[in-house]
Design an enzyme around this catalytic site. Structure first.
Site, PDB file in Angstrom:
ATOM      1  N   THR A  61      54.063 -14.989  39.177  1.00 45.85           N
ATOM      2  CA  THR A  61      53.503 -14.327  40.406  1.00 45.85           C
ATOM      3  C   THR A  61      53.784 -13.032  40.702  1.00 45.85           C
ATOM      4  O   THR A  61      54.470 -12.278  39.812  1.00 45.85           O
ATOM      5  CB  THR A  61      53.605 -15.386  41.369  1.00 45.85           C
ATOM      6  OG1 THR A  61      52.572 -15.177  42.402  1.00 45.85           O
ATOM      7  CG2 THR A  61      54.882 -15.702  42.162  1.00 45.85           C
ATOM      8  N   LYS A  65      52.637 -10.332  37.253  1.00 40.49           N
ATOM      9  CA  LYS A  65      51.420 -10.700  36.542  1.00 40.49           C
ATOM     10  C   LYS A  65      50.948  -9.807  35.155  1.00 40.49           C
ATOM     11  O   LYS A  65      50.607 -10.306  34.242  1.00 40.49           O
ATOM     12  CB  LYS A  65      50.384 -11.221  37.339  1.00 40.49           C
ATOM     13  CG  LYS A  65      50.704 -12.413  38.077  1.00 40.49           C
ATOM     14  CD  LYS A  65      49.247 -12.695  38.802  1.00 40.49           C
ATOM     15  CE  LYS A  65      49.877 -14.218  39.708  1.00 40.49           C
ATOM     16  NZ  LYS A  65      48.480 -14.788  40.154  1.00 40.49           N
ATOM     17  N   ASN A 149      34.098  -3.898  47.984  1.00 39.25           N
ATOM     18  CA  ASN A 149      35.342  -3.763  48.009  1.00 39.25           C
ATOM     19  C   ASN A 149      35.589  -2.447  48.861  1.00 39.25           C
ATOM     20  O   ASN A 149      34.933  -1.487  48.777  1.00 39.25           O
ATOM     21  CB  ASN A 149      36.106  -3.440  46.619  1.00 39.25           C
ATOM     22  CG  ASN A 149      37.544  -3.585  46.758  1.00 39.25           C
ATOM     23  OD1 ASN A 149      38.188  -4.473  47.275  1.00 39.25           O
ATOM     24  ND2 ASN A 149      38.221  -2.544  46.177  1.00 39.25           N
ATOM     25  N   ARG A 150      36.890  -2.554  49.724  1.00 35.15           N
ATOM     26  CA  ARG A 150      37.033  -1.160  50.346  1.00 35.15           C
ATOM     27  C   ARG A 150      36.892   0.175  49.608  1.00 35.15           C
ATOM     28  O   ARG A 150      36.336   0.940  49.891  1.00 35.15           O
ATOM     29  CB  ARG A 150      38.474  -1.303  50.975  1.00 35.15           C
ATOM     30  CG  ARG A 150      39.024  -0.167  51.783  1.00 35.15           C
ATOM     31  CD  ARG A 150      40.352  -0.502  52.271  1.00 35.15           C
ATOM     32  NE  ARG A 150      41.296  -0.712  51.369  1.00 35.15           N
ATOM     33  CZ  ARG A 150      42.443  -1.213  51.613  1.00 35.15           C
ATOM     34  NH1 ARG A 150      42.849  -1.050  52.758  1.00 35.15           N
ATOM     35  NH2 ARG A 150      43.540  -1.359  50.756  1.00 35.15           N
ATOM     36  N   TYR A 219      45.284 -19.868  51.534  1.00 34.93           N
ATOM     37  CA  TYR A 219      45.293 -21.172  52.054  1.00 34.93           C
ATOM     38  C   TYR A 219      46.191 -21.218  53.200  1.00 34.93           C
ATOM     39  O   TYR A 219      46.274 -22.219  53.689  1.00 34.93           O
ATOM     40  CB  TYR A 219      45.636 -22.129  51.014  1.00 34.93           C
ATOM     41  CG  TYR A 219      46.739 -21.718  50.250  1.00 34.93           C
ATOM     42  CD1 TYR A 219      48.170 -21.874  50.651  1.00 34.93           C
ATOM     43  CD2 TYR A 219      46.820 -21.179  48.790  1.00 34.93           C
ATOM     44  CE1 TYR A 219      49.360 -21.539  50.022  1.00 34.93           C
ATOM     45  CE2 TYR A 219      47.776 -20.953  48.204  1.00 34.93           C
ATOM     46  CZ  TYR A 219      48.941 -21.057  48.540  1.00 34.93           C
ATOM     47  OH  TYR A 219      49.987 -20.393  47.702  1.00 34.93           O
TER      48      TYR A 219
HETATM   49  P1  ATR Z   1      45.709  -9.502  44.233  1.00 34.52           P
HETATM   50  O1  ATR Z   1      46.431  -9.150  42.880  1.00 34.52           O
HETATM   51  O2  ATR Z   1      46.505 -10.399  45.143  1.00 34.52           O
HETATM   52  O3  ATR Z   1      44.232  -9.674  44.254  1.00 34.52           O
HETATM   53  P2  ATR Z   1      45.757  -6.681  44.859  1.00 34.52           P
HETATM   54  O4  ATR Z   1      45.378  -6.360  43.440  1.00 34.52           O
HETATM   55  O5  ATR Z   1      46.417  -5.601  45.461  1.00 34.52           O
HETATM   56  O6  ATR Z   1      46.402  -8.046  44.971  1.00 34.52           O
HETATM   57  O7  ATR Z   1      44.056  -6.579  45.445  1.00 34.52           O
HETATM   58  C1  ATR Z   1      43.954  -6.694  46.845  1.00 34.52           C
HETATM   59  C2  ATR Z   1      42.470  -6.553  47.384  1.00 34.52           C
HETATM   60  O8  ATR Z   1      42.414  -6.703  48.580  1.00 34.52           O
HETATM   61  C3  ATR Z   1      42.091  -5.291  46.844  1.00 34.52           C
HETATM   62  O9  ATR Z   1      40.494  -5.942  46.810  1.00 34.52           O
HETATM   63  C4  ATR Z   1      42.096  -4.464  48.276  1.00 34.52           C
HETATM   64  O10 ATR Z   1      41.024  -3.500  48.546  1.00 34.52           O
HETATM   65  P3  ATR Z   1      41.293  -1.953  47.811  1.00 34.52           P
HETATM   66  O11 ATR Z   1      41.114  -2.241  46.253  1.00 34.52           O
HETATM   67  O12 ATR Z   1      40.460  -1.104  48.501  1.00 34.52           O
HETATM   68  O13 ATR Z   1      42.877  -1.723  47.928  1.00 34.52           O
HETATM   69  C5  ATR Z   1      41.954  -5.697  49.282  1.00 34.52           C
HETATM   70  N1  ATR Z   1      42.602  -5.186  50.497  1.00 34.52           N
HETATM   71  C6  ATR Z   1      43.964  -5.542  50.956  1.00 34.52           C
HETATM   72  N2  ATR Z   1      44.037  -5.221  51.934  1.00 34.52           N
HETATM   73  C7  ATR Z   1      42.924  -4.671  52.488  1.00 34.52           C
HETATM   74  C8  ATR Z   1      42.501  -4.090  53.856  1.00 34.52           C
HETATM   75  N3  ATR Z   1      43.373  -3.930  54.704  1.00 34.52           N
HETATM   76  N4  ATR Z   1      41.197  -3.665  54.041  1.00 34.52           N
HETATM   77  C9  ATR Z   1      40.502  -3.805  52.758  1.00 34.52           C
HETATM   78  N5  ATR Z   1      40.650  -4.346  51.692  1.00 34.52           N
HETATM   79  C10 ATR Z   1      41.934  -4.782  51.503  1.00 34.52           C
END
Ligand code: ATR
Length: 276
Positions: A61, A65, A149-150, A219
Site C-alpha cells: 500500500t 505501490k 481533476n484539480r 469507506y
Molecule cells: P492515490 O494514489 O490515493 O490516488 P494520489 O496519486 O496522490 O493518491 O492522487 C490523489 C488524487 O486526489 C488526485 O487526483 C489529486 O488531485 P491532483 O492531481 O490535482 O493532485 C486529488 N486531490 C487530493 N487532494 C485534493 C484537494 N484538496 N483538492 C482537489 N483534489 C485533490
C-alpha cells in the site's frame, strides 16, 4: 505455517489483517497475516528482510505501490500497464506482482451496474487509484470515461497513457457540475471527504440525474458528503467497502487458489468500521 503481510507507511490502521486472518480461521488454513511498517526510502532493505522471512505473499500500500516495481521478478500484464502493484505472490521464490485494485473496483461496481459498457461515466481524480480504475474500466470496454481533476495536466497524462480504447473529455469542475445530468456513473477517487475532513466534497452534485450511481472509493466515513448529497437527490450510492473487500478477495485467491466468501469479508470490515 504460511505467512502473509501488508507493507506500507502508515500501516497501523490497515484493516487487511482482520479480513485475511478471519478467512484463514474460517477455511482452516494454517496461515497468518501481519502489518509490516516500511518507511518510504527503506523499501529495498525492508524487502530483503521479507525475502529472508519466506513470505508466501503480501499486499503493498501507500507509498510503495509504484516504487516496488523494480524489485519484482515478474509482472502481470495489466499491472504492468497500470504501473502499480498491490499484491505480490511468492511463486517458487519468484515474486510476481499483480494489481487487484482495479479488478476489485470493477467487481464491486458490476454488482450494482451489471451492464457497464455503454454507461456514460465521469471520474473525479487522476491519481494512483484513478489510474488503476480508469485502465481497468477501459480494458473492460467502458466506452466513455470523462475525467475531472484539480490538476488538469495529470488527467491529460492519464488519458494519453491508457493502452485501451476509451473516449475521454477532460473537464473543469464547473463544466462537470453543469453537465452532471448526462452521467450514469460518477466515480470519486480522490481523498476529498475522507475522515477527518468529512464536510468536504470534490464536486457539487446539484445537477445529478435521478438513479445515477455515485461510487466513492472512500469507506471512512461510510457515507462521504458527496454520497449523502447524491442520495438526497435520488442517486444510488456505493462506498469504498466493495472495492476494499474485492481487492482483498482477489489477492486471497491469487495466494491460495480459493475465492473467499465476500459476504463474510464485508460483514467483518463493516464491524471494524463500526457500521452494521
Ligand atoms: P492515490 O494514489 O490515493 O490516488 P494520489 O496519486 O496522490 O493518491 O492522487 C490523489 C488524487 O486526489 C488526485 O487526483 C489529486 O488531485 P491532483 O492531481 O490535482 O493532485 C486529488 N486531490 C487530493 N487532494 C485534493 C484537494 N484538496 N483538492 C482537489 N483534489 C485533490
Amino acid at each position: 505455517m504460511k505467512r502473509f503481510a501488508v507493507i506500507g507507511d502508515p500501516i497501523k490502521h490497515s484493516m487487511s489483517p482482520y479480513m485475511h486472518n478471519d478467512l484463514f480461521q474460517h477455511y482452516q488454513i494454517d496461515a497468518r497475516y501481519d502489518r509490516v511498517h516500511i518507511e518510504k526510502g527503506m523499501l529495498e532493505t525492508g524487502l530483503e528482510l521479507l525475502k529472508k522471512d519466506g513470505l508466501a505473499g503480501f499486499n503493498v500500500t501507500v507509498p510503495h505501490k509504484t516504487d516496488i516495481l523494480p524489485f519484482l521478478d515478474e509482472l502481470d500484464p495489466l499491472c504492468k500497464e497500470i504501473g502499480a502493484v498491490n499484491t505480490v505472490v511468492n511463486e517458487k521464490e519468484k515474486w510476481i506482482g499483480y494489481n487487484t485494485d482495479g479488478a476489485g473496483y470493477l467487481a464491486g461496481i458490476l454488482k450494482v451496474m451489471p451492464e457497464l459498457k455503454d454507461k456514460k461515466t465521469l471520474m473525479i481524480g487522476a491519481g494512483g487509484a484513478a489510474r488503476a480504475i480508469y485502465f481497468t474500466l477501459a480494458h473492460h470496454g467502458v466506452e466513455t470515461i470523462d475525467i475531472v481533476n484539480r490538476t488538469k495536466v495529470r488527467a491529460e497524462q492519464l488519458k494519453a497513457a491508457c493502452p485501451y480504447p476509451v473516449q475521454t473529455a477532460i473537464l473543469s469542475a464547473e463544466a462537470a457540475e453543469q453537465q452532471l445530468g448526462e452521467y450514469d456513473l460518477i466515480i470519486q477517487t480522490t481523498s476529498i471527504g475522507m475522515s477527518p475532513e468529512i464536510d468536504d466534497s470534490p464536486l457539487d452534485v446539484t445537477n445529478i440525474k435521478e438513479n445515477a450511481l455515485i461510487s466513492d472509493i472512500i469507506y471512512n466515513p461510510l457515507e462521504p458528503k458527496i454520497l449523502q448529497e447524491g442520495k438526497s437527490r435520488g442517486a444510488i450510492v456505493q462506498n469504498g467497502i466493495e472495492m476494499f473487500v474485492y481487492q482483498g478477495a482477489l489477492a486471497f485467491e491469487k495466494w491460495l487458489g480459493l475465492m473467499p466468501d465476500t459476504d463474510r469479508m464485508r460483514k467483518n470490515v463493516r464491524k471494524q468500521l463500526g457500521g452494521n
